[in-house]
Enzyme design. Structure first.
Site, PDB file in Angstrom:
ATOM      1  N   ARG A 221       0.905  -1.261   0.052  1.00 47.34           N
ATOM      2  CA  ARG A 221      -0.056  -0.086   0.116  1.00 47.34           C
ATOM      3  C   ARG A 221       0.754   1.281   0.073  1.00 47.34           C
ATOM      4  NH1 ARG A 221       1.618   2.058   4.203  1.00 47.34           N
ATOM      5  NH2 ARG A 221       0.360   3.979   3.608  1.00 47.34           N
ATOM      6  N   GLY A 222       0.260   2.468  -0.158  1.00 52.55           N
ATOM      7  CA  GLY A 222       1.003   3.666  -0.431  1.00 52.55           C
ATOM      8  C   GLY A 222       1.079   3.818  -1.859  1.00 52.55           C
TER       9      GLY A 222
ATOM     10  N   ASP B  67      -2.433  10.757  -2.752  1.00 51.79           N
ATOM     11  CA  ASP B  67      -2.693   9.741  -3.750  1.00 51.79           C
ATOM     12  C   ASP B  67      -3.004  10.016  -5.008  1.00 51.79           C
ATOM     13  OD1 ASP B  67      -3.083   6.647  -2.442  1.00 51.79           O
ATOM     14  OD2 ASP B  67      -3.547   8.287  -0.992  1.00 51.79           O
TER      15      ASP B  67
END
Length: 349
Positions: free
Chosen positions: A52-53, A238
């Site tokens: 994730r990220g 994001d």
């Protein structure tokens, strides 16, 4: 400039057969690595948030294209089948633009074969590590100029460190750089419901670095800021729209509103791969809706009455008018002074 070396637990690594990633779902209790040797395995890891990220899933997506290309050449796939596999990689999580951009970049090399795609993925990793190093210094310089050289009380949300990137981190990278200048008094870390990336991952990284911090429930954020306990908030992103609006982990908008109310800086740290000037404003960013069970269960045990329905947007959108600055690897954009991404960056994807 020599390439900064991330720690052993950072990001992801090419093993020769696939990518090795730290299982972010098992932390902090267990530090375990998983090897992913097919594009389907990478897709599953991204969807389940083992990886994730935004920068990390972009890098993983590029390696997934390499793995799909390798399989395509060895099994004689048609170009249509390979393109379909690439589309599945690209769309496995919809909000982070890094995934889309990095997959497109790797896919542009598929006609040259597996090695060309793999080398492109390696280059994406190298560029991300260098970008994070540059942003750490630039972000710290900006805050030092904005607030003065003194110990600061900082607040951050979710996890923006080594594991969310190829290494170094975005917002957490700036915090590390400030700490190296003796400019961190403490960091308030939001737990970040429902998967607790703040309390599980960010605290784990800060503990390794010896940086003082306190974990707080997300609901305490506004009171901590308005109560005068925070000098600045640093978050990642994001996707950043052309007008400076940005999507980030759900709960970021509340941080921004509280910072604006008491007039303390909100700093967004994100590489240019996160900037999407093809989207003119934040209302057009697609927000991922995740499994409601992430809200109603933990971990696997129901924490709500039977029949209760969970509502689980993964992100929210913060308007540019609440942002002080956007730190990228190329420059710091003073959003509050009207310097917007659409005036600085060209459409690229």
């Amino acid at each position: 400039m020599p390439n900064p070396e991330p720690p052993s637990y950072a990001g992801l690594k090419w093993t020769g057969r696939g990518i090795s990633v730290i299982n972010q779902l098992s932390l902090p209790e267990t530090v375990s690595w998983i090897e992913l040797t097919s594009s389907d395995e990478v897709i599953d890891a991204i969807r389940r948030m083992v990886i994730r990220g935004a920068p990390a899933i972009g890098s993983a997506g590029a390696y997934a294209v390499a793995l799909a290309t390798k399989q395509a050449y060895s099994e004689g796939w048609s170009s249509q089948r390979l393109n379909a596999a690439i589309e599945e990689i690209k769309n496995c999580r919809p909000t982070a633009v890094n995934l889309y951009a990095c997959v497109n970049r790797a896919a542009s090399r598929t006609h040259l074969g597996f090695t060309a795609v793999l080398n492109e993925a390696h280059e994406i990793i190298r560029e991300d590590i260098l970008a994070n190093h540059t942003m750490a210094v630039s972000g710290a310089d900006f805050l030092e100029g904005f607030l003065g050289n003194k110990p600061l009380r900082l607040l951050t949300h979710c996890n923006t460190g080594h594991m969310a990137t190829a290494g170094g981190g975005t917002a957490l990278g700036v915090i590390r750089e400030l700490d190296s200048r003796s400019m961190v008094e403490t960091v308030y870390v939001n737990e970040t419901r429902p998967l607790l990336q703040g309390s599980r991952l960010t605290s784990w990284e800060l503990m390794k670095d010896g940086i003082p911090h306190k974990i707080q429930v997300d609901g305490a954020t506004a009171g901590t800021i308005v109560g005068g306990h925070v000098d600045a908030a640093l978050v990642g992103a994001d996707r950043v729209a052309a007008n400076g609006d940005f999507a980030n982990k759900v709960g970021t908008l509340g941080i921004a509103l509280a910072c604006s109310f008491v007039k303390i800086p909100l700093i967004v740290v994100a590489s240019t791969s996160t900037v999407d000037v093809n989207i003119d404003e934040g209302g057009k960013i697609k927000i991922e809706m995740r499994d409601p069970d992430e809200v109603t269960q933990w971990p696997g045990s129901r924490i709500t009455p039977v029949g209760a329905i969970g509502y689980n947007p993964a992100f929210d959108v913060t308007p540019a008018r609440l942002v002080t600055a956007l730190v990228t690897e190329h420059r710091v954009l003073n959003i509050s002074a009207g310097v917007l991404p659409r005036d600085v960056f060209k459409a690229s994807i």
